[in-house]
Scaffold this motif. Structure first.
Motif, PDB file in Angstrom:
ATOM      1  N   VAL A  70      -5.208  67.367  34.225  1.00 43.69           N
ATOM      2  CA  VAL A  70      -4.566  67.753  35.416  1.00 43.69           C
ATOM      3  C   VAL A  70      -5.005  67.181  36.642  1.00 43.69           C
ATOM      4  O   VAL A  70      -4.649  67.442  37.614  1.00 43.69           O
ATOM      5  CB  VAL A  70      -4.472  69.299  35.728  1.00 43.69           C
ATOM      6  N   ARG A  71      -6.187  66.248  36.335  1.00 48.37           N
ATOM      7  CA  ARG A  71      -6.777  65.674  37.468  1.00 48.37           C
ATOM      8  C   ARG A  71      -6.147  65.039  38.460  1.00 48.37           C
ATOM      9  O   ARG A  71      -6.173  65.218  39.814  1.00 48.37           O
ATOM     10  CB  ARG A  71      -8.081  65.030  37.051  1.00 48.37           C
ATOM     11  N   ASP A  72      -5.194  64.236  38.057  1.00 50.57           N
ATOM     12  CA  ASP A  72      -4.531  62.888  39.007  1.00 50.57           C
ATOM     13  C   ASP A  72      -3.158  63.585  39.277  1.00 50.57           C
ATOM     14  O   ASP A  72      -2.345  62.894  39.803  1.00 50.57           O
ATOM     15  CB  ASP A  72      -4.507  61.789  38.432  1.00 50.57           C
ATOM     16  N   ARG A  73      -2.770  64.900  38.766  1.00 47.90           N
ATOM     17  CA  ARG A  73      -1.432  65.252  39.137  1.00 47.90           C
ATOM     18  C   ARG A  73      -1.318  66.312  40.589  1.00 47.90           C
ATOM     19  O   ARG A  73      -2.340  66.886  40.674  1.00 47.90           O
ATOM     20  CB  ARG A  73      -0.987  66.089  37.800  1.00 47.90           C
ATOM     21  N   ALA A  74      -0.004  66.315  40.993  1.00 50.18           N
ATOM     22  CA  ALA A  74       0.141  67.071  41.946  1.00 50.18           C
ATOM     23  C   ALA A  74      -0.022  68.623  41.736  1.00 50.18           C
ATOM     24  O   ALA A  74       0.554  68.948  40.686  1.00 50.18           O
ATOM     25  CB  ALA A  74       1.405  66.848  42.559  1.00 50.18           C
ATOM     26  N   PRO A  75      -0.561  69.550  42.540  1.00 53.40           N
ATOM     27  CA  PRO A  75      -0.663  70.708  42.187  1.00 53.40           C
ATOM     28  C   PRO A  75       0.539  71.614  42.189  1.00 53.40           C
ATOM     29  O   PRO A  75       0.665  72.553  43.178  1.00 53.40           O
ATOM     30  CB  PRO A  75      -1.848  71.257  43.069  1.00 53.40           C
ATOM     31  N   GLU A  76       1.510  71.318  41.429  1.00 59.63           N
ATOM     32  CA  GLU A  76       2.861  72.081  41.533  1.00 59.63           C
ATOM     33  C   GLU A  76       3.242  72.294  40.337  1.00 59.63           C
ATOM     34  O   GLU A  76       2.852  71.915  39.177  1.00 59.63           O
ATOM     35  CB  GLU A  76       3.845  70.904  41.880  1.00 59.63           C
ATOM     36  N   ILE A  77       4.079  73.439  40.042  1.00 60.96           N
ATOM     37  CA  ILE A  77       4.255  74.031  38.943  1.00 60.96           C
ATOM     38  C   ILE A  77       5.904  73.433  38.561  1.00 60.96           C
ATOM     39  O   ILE A  77       5.972  73.138  37.388  1.00 60.96           O
ATOM     40  CB  ILE A  77       4.447  75.610  38.765  1.00 60.96           C
ATOM     41  N   MET A  78       6.665  73.497  39.515  1.00 64.17           N
ATOM     42  CA  MET A  78       8.090  72.902  39.423  1.00 64.17           C
ATOM     43  C   MET A  78       8.311  71.868  40.373  1.00 64.17           C
ATOM     44  O   MET A  78       9.004  72.203  41.270  1.00 64.17           O
ATOM     45  CB  MET A  78       9.023  73.983  39.644  1.00 64.17           C
ATOM     46  N   PRO A  79       7.727  70.443  40.104  1.00 64.00           N
ATOM     47  CA  PRO A  79       7.791  69.484  41.091  1.00 64.00           C
ATOM     48  C   PRO A  79       9.333  69.197  41.494  1.00 64.00           C
ATOM     49  O   PRO A  79       9.541  68.784  42.822  1.00 64.00           O
ATOM     50  CB  PRO A  79       7.036  68.192  40.630  1.00 64.00           C
ATOM     51  N   LYS A  80      10.179  69.024  40.493  1.00 65.33           N
ATOM     52  CA  LYS A  80      11.428  68.798  40.918  1.00 65.33           C
ATOM     53  C   LYS A  80      12.238  69.709  41.817  1.00 65.33           C
ATOM     54  O   LYS A  80      12.933  69.564  42.699  1.00 65.33           O
ATOM     55  CB  LYS A  80      12.359  68.421  39.564  1.00 65.33           C
ATOM     56  N   ASN A  82      10.495  71.935  43.983  1.00 69.09           N
ATOM     57  CA  ASN A  82      10.071  71.579  45.105  1.00 69.09           C
ATOM     58  C   ASN A  82      10.453  70.612  45.731  1.00 69.09           C
ATOM     59  O   ASN A  82      10.974  70.729  47.026  1.00 69.09           O
ATOM     60  CB  ASN A  82       8.403  71.773  44.899  1.00 69.09           C
ATOM     61  N   SER A  83      10.746  69.409  45.401  1.00 63.96           N
ATOM     62  CA  SER A  83      11.154  68.276  45.933  1.00 63.96           C
ATOM     63  C   SER A  83      12.714  68.790  46.423  1.00 63.96           C
ATOM     64  O   SER A  83      13.110  68.036  47.531  1.00 63.96           O
ATOM     65  CB  SER A  83      11.180  66.986  45.077  1.00 63.96           C
ATOM     66  N   PHE A  84      13.474  69.371  45.658  1.00 63.18           N
ATOM     67  CA  PHE A  84      14.871  69.342  45.783  1.00 63.18           C
ATOM     68  C   PHE A  84      14.975  70.422  47.083  1.00 63.18           C
ATOM     69  O   PHE A  84      15.690  70.123  48.000  1.00 63.18           O
ATOM     70  CB  PHE A  84      15.390  70.223  44.811  1.00 63.18           C
ATOM     71  N   PHE A  85      14.068  71.435  47.366  1.00 64.22           N
ATOM     72  CA  PHE A  85      14.026  72.189  48.553  1.00 64.22           C
ATOM     73  C   PHE A  85      13.164  71.789  49.799  1.00 64.22           C
ATOM     74  O   PHE A  85      13.624  71.984  50.835  1.00 64.22           O
ATOM     75  CB  PHE A  85      13.731  73.622  48.438  1.00 64.22           C
ATOM     76  N   SER A  86      12.490  70.792  49.602  1.00 65.04           N
ATOM     77  CA  SER A  86      11.526  70.517  50.657  1.00 65.04           C
ATOM     78  C   SER A  86      11.611  68.962  51.114  1.00 65.04           C
ATOM     79  O   SER A  86      11.630  68.835  52.367  1.00 65.04           O
ATOM     80  CB  SER A  86      10.132  70.777  50.407  1.00 65.04           C
ATOM     81  N   ASP A  87      12.150  68.025  50.293  1.00 65.59           N
ATOM     82  CA  ASP A  87      12.450  66.729  50.847  1.00 65.59           C
ATOM     83  C   ASP A  87      13.627  66.518  51.591  1.00 65.59           C
ATOM     84  O   ASP A  87      14.700  67.025  51.049  1.00 65.59           O
ATOM     85  CB  ASP A  87      12.486  65.547  49.497  1.00 65.59           C
ATOM     86  N   PRO A  88      13.549  65.928  52.626  1.00 66.21           N
ATOM     87  CA  PRO A  88      14.749  65.759  53.579  1.00 66.21           C
ATOM     88  C   PRO A  88      15.745  64.627  52.720  1.00 66.21           C
ATOM     89  O   PRO A  88      15.270  63.709  52.190  1.00 66.21           O
ATOM     90  CB  PRO A  88      14.389  65.079  54.928  1.00 66.21           C
ATOM     91  N   LYS A  89      17.053  64.906  53.010  1.00 66.96           N
ATOM     92  CA  LYS A  89      17.902  64.011  52.213  1.00 66.96           C
ATOM     93  C   LYS A  89      18.406  62.722  53.094  1.00 66.96           C
ATOM     94  O   LYS A  89      18.330  62.738  54.188  1.00 66.96           O
ATOM     95  CB  LYS A  89      19.346  64.630  51.872  1.00 66.96           C
TER      96      LYS A  89
END
Length: 89
Positions: A70-80, A82-89
């Motif tokens: 997990v060293r080079d991974r983002a500290p997220e459990i559900m990245p998809k 998280n990105s669906f709700f946080s990334d602007p469209k």
């Protein structure tokens, strides 16, 4: 023979499962520390050696396989999600 008074009710099964998982994690950590931690010395010969400057053994213990994975991974459990709700469209 009373029918309605059970000693073990189905509502307590999740409690038993959670307690069993917690005991399993504790046992795993105990065994891991006793067998692999360079600061824990069970045998008398190893205890008599005193403080050792063995950095390679400590590095091998602290940087275990899961941490390297997990060293080079983002500290997220559900990245998809998280990105669906946080990334602007």
């Amino acid at each position: 023979m009373g029918g309605g008074n059970r000693w073990l009710r189905p509502e307590v099964y999740p409690l038993f499962a959670a307690t069993g998982v917690a005991v399993g994690i504790c046992a795993f950590q105990l065994i891991r520390n006793i067998s692999g931690n360079p600061e824990v010395r069970v045998k008398k010969d190893n205890r008599a050696a005193g403080v050792l400057e063995n950095f390679a053994e400590g590095e091998r213990y602290s940087q275990h396989a899961l941490r390297r994975f997990v060293r080079d991974r983002a500290p997220e459990i559900m990245p998809k999600l998280n990105s669906f709700f946080s990334d602007p469209k």
